[in-house]
Scaffold this motif. Structure first.
Motif, PDB file in Angstrom:
ATOM      1  N   ASP A 140       0.725  -1.338  -0.020  1.00 36.34           N
ATOM      2  CA  ASP A 140       0.063  -0.079   0.029  1.00 36.34           C
ATOM      3  C   ASP A 140       0.655   1.234   0.038  1.00 36.34           C
ATOM      4  N   ASP A 141       1.929   1.348   0.644  1.00 31.92           N
ATOM      5  CA  ASP A 141       2.754   2.564   0.779  1.00 31.92           C
ATOM      6  C   ASP A 141       3.529   2.803  -0.603  1.00 31.92           C
ATOM      7  N   ARG A 186       1.722   1.751  -3.465  1.00 32.56           N
ATOM      8  CA  ARG A 186       0.618   2.484  -4.257  1.00 32.56           C
ATOM      9  C   ARG A 186       0.559   4.005  -4.014  1.00 32.56           C
ATOM     10  N   ALA A 187       0.418   4.444  -2.811  1.00 32.91           N
ATOM     11  CA  ALA A 187       0.489   5.763  -2.174  1.00 32.91           C
ATOM     12  C   ALA A 187       1.683   6.680  -2.806  1.00 32.91           C
ATOM     13  N   GLU A 188       2.718   6.199  -2.861  1.00 38.23           N
ATOM     14  CA  GLU A 188       3.857   6.920  -3.418  1.00 38.23           C
ATOM     15  C   GLU A 188       3.607   7.205  -4.905  1.00 38.23           C
ATOM     16  N   GLU A 245       4.619   0.824 -10.380  1.00 37.83           N
ATOM     17  CA  GLU A 245       4.502   0.402  -9.162  1.00 37.83           C
ATOM     18  C   GLU A 245       5.078  -0.918  -9.074  1.00 37.83           C
TER      19      GLU A 245
END
Length: 309
Positions: free
Chosen positions: A139-140, A142-144, A182
């Motif tokens: 998830d981190d 994806r957020a980046e 990603e």
């Protein structure tokens, strides 16, 4: 009598009348085509005539919030034949082609005849050609990826991809570029290298009846416009209004064409006429990309002229 605007030689090579296509009742059927071309109606007609479970292959019709805006089968249509993988996810749920394959696999194992229909070409290629087993992206990361996209633009992410992947993906599709970035960031390997290790397909093309619905540009453009007006009349604005309190641009369900425009109208940022015009234009551009993809990737599929359905 031939149809105007399409040379007889080209039409005879590209298409077959549906009545002349061998559709054995014990074979799975795949129906791919651009938005608004009549795929769902064809799938329902086949299911009613020969039996089968209609399976969704559209990345937006998985969201329960968009029955009208995604042109999902109506409740009445769903009652006429079994349907699967339609409208079962919340608006904030991520959904990938890999998860779609995992959800479809039990249906294949059930022994039921499947009629798989939709406009997401990647679903069909993964089903019939196989899909690389890429580890999940944290998830981190994806957020980046989304933060970098928002700050620098999608071209910035594209420039950071490995050359092999950049040459193979659809560079005009921001979601594909984001996904490729990603994967590279999370695994240290380009998406193209993962794809080179693709496993066997769940349903080889030779074991199904693959139909490609082809629609002439101008004919389809008129259908798109009429259908969007029908969506407005059928409650599309109400669907967007219900989601507005939780709306954000990166919401997975917000990828639905027409949703950002109608949300902007409801926020007072444009008139309904402006939202309609922009949504129709966006749908036409999307249909153009679909038609190009299907022509390039589904040349071996049996072509069906949408005007004959």
């Amino acid at each position: 009598m031939r149809r105007r605007g399409l040379p007889p030689a080209r039409r005879s090579l590209a298409h077959k009348p549906l009545a002349m296509i061998n559709l054995p009742a014990d074979r799975h059927v795949l129906i791919a085509g651009p938005t608004a071309s009549g795929k769902s109606a064809l799938a329902l007609a086949l299911a009613e005539r020969q039996g089968g479970v209609i399976v969704n292959a559209d990345a937006i019709q998985v969201y329960r919030c968009w029955r009208v805006l995604s042109a999902r089968p109506s409740a009445e249509e769903e009652a006429r034949a079994p349907h699967a993988l339609y409208g079962f996810l919340d608006a904030g749920a991520d959904y990938s082609v890999g998860q779609w394959l995992r959800d479809l696999a039990p249906l294949l194992r059930s022994g039921a005849r499947l009629i798989v229909t939709g406009g997401t070409g990647l679903y069909f290629s993964a089903l019939t050609e196989g899909l690389a087993e890429i580890p999940p992206v944290p998830d981190d990361i994806r957020a980046e990826a989304r933060a970098r996209r928002d700050e620098h633009g999608i071209a910035h992410l594209l420039a950071e991809l490995d050359a092999e992947t950049a040459a193979r993906i659809d560079q005009a599709n921001p979601a594909r570029v984001l996904r490729a970035w990603e994967v590279l960031r999370a695994t240290g390997r380009g998406l193209a290298r993962w794809q080179a290790e693709t496993g066997p397909p769940l349903l080889p093309l030779g074991e199904a009846v693959p139909l490609r619905v082809d629609a002439p540009r101008d004919w389809l453009a008129a259908r798109i416009e009429r259908r969007f007006d029908a969506m407005l009349a059928g409650g599309a604005l109400d669907e967007v209004r219900a989601l507005l309190p939780d709306w954000r641009p990166d919401l997975p369900a917000a990828k639905a064409i027409g949703a950002p425009e109608l949300a902007a109208h409801l926020r007072g940022e444009m008139t309904l006429a402006e939202a309609r015009a922009r949504a129709v234009a966006a749908t036409r551009r999307f249909a153009k990309r679909q038609r190009t993809w299907f022509r390039a990737r589904m040349r071996d599929w049996t072509g069906v002229d949408a005007r004959d359905l």
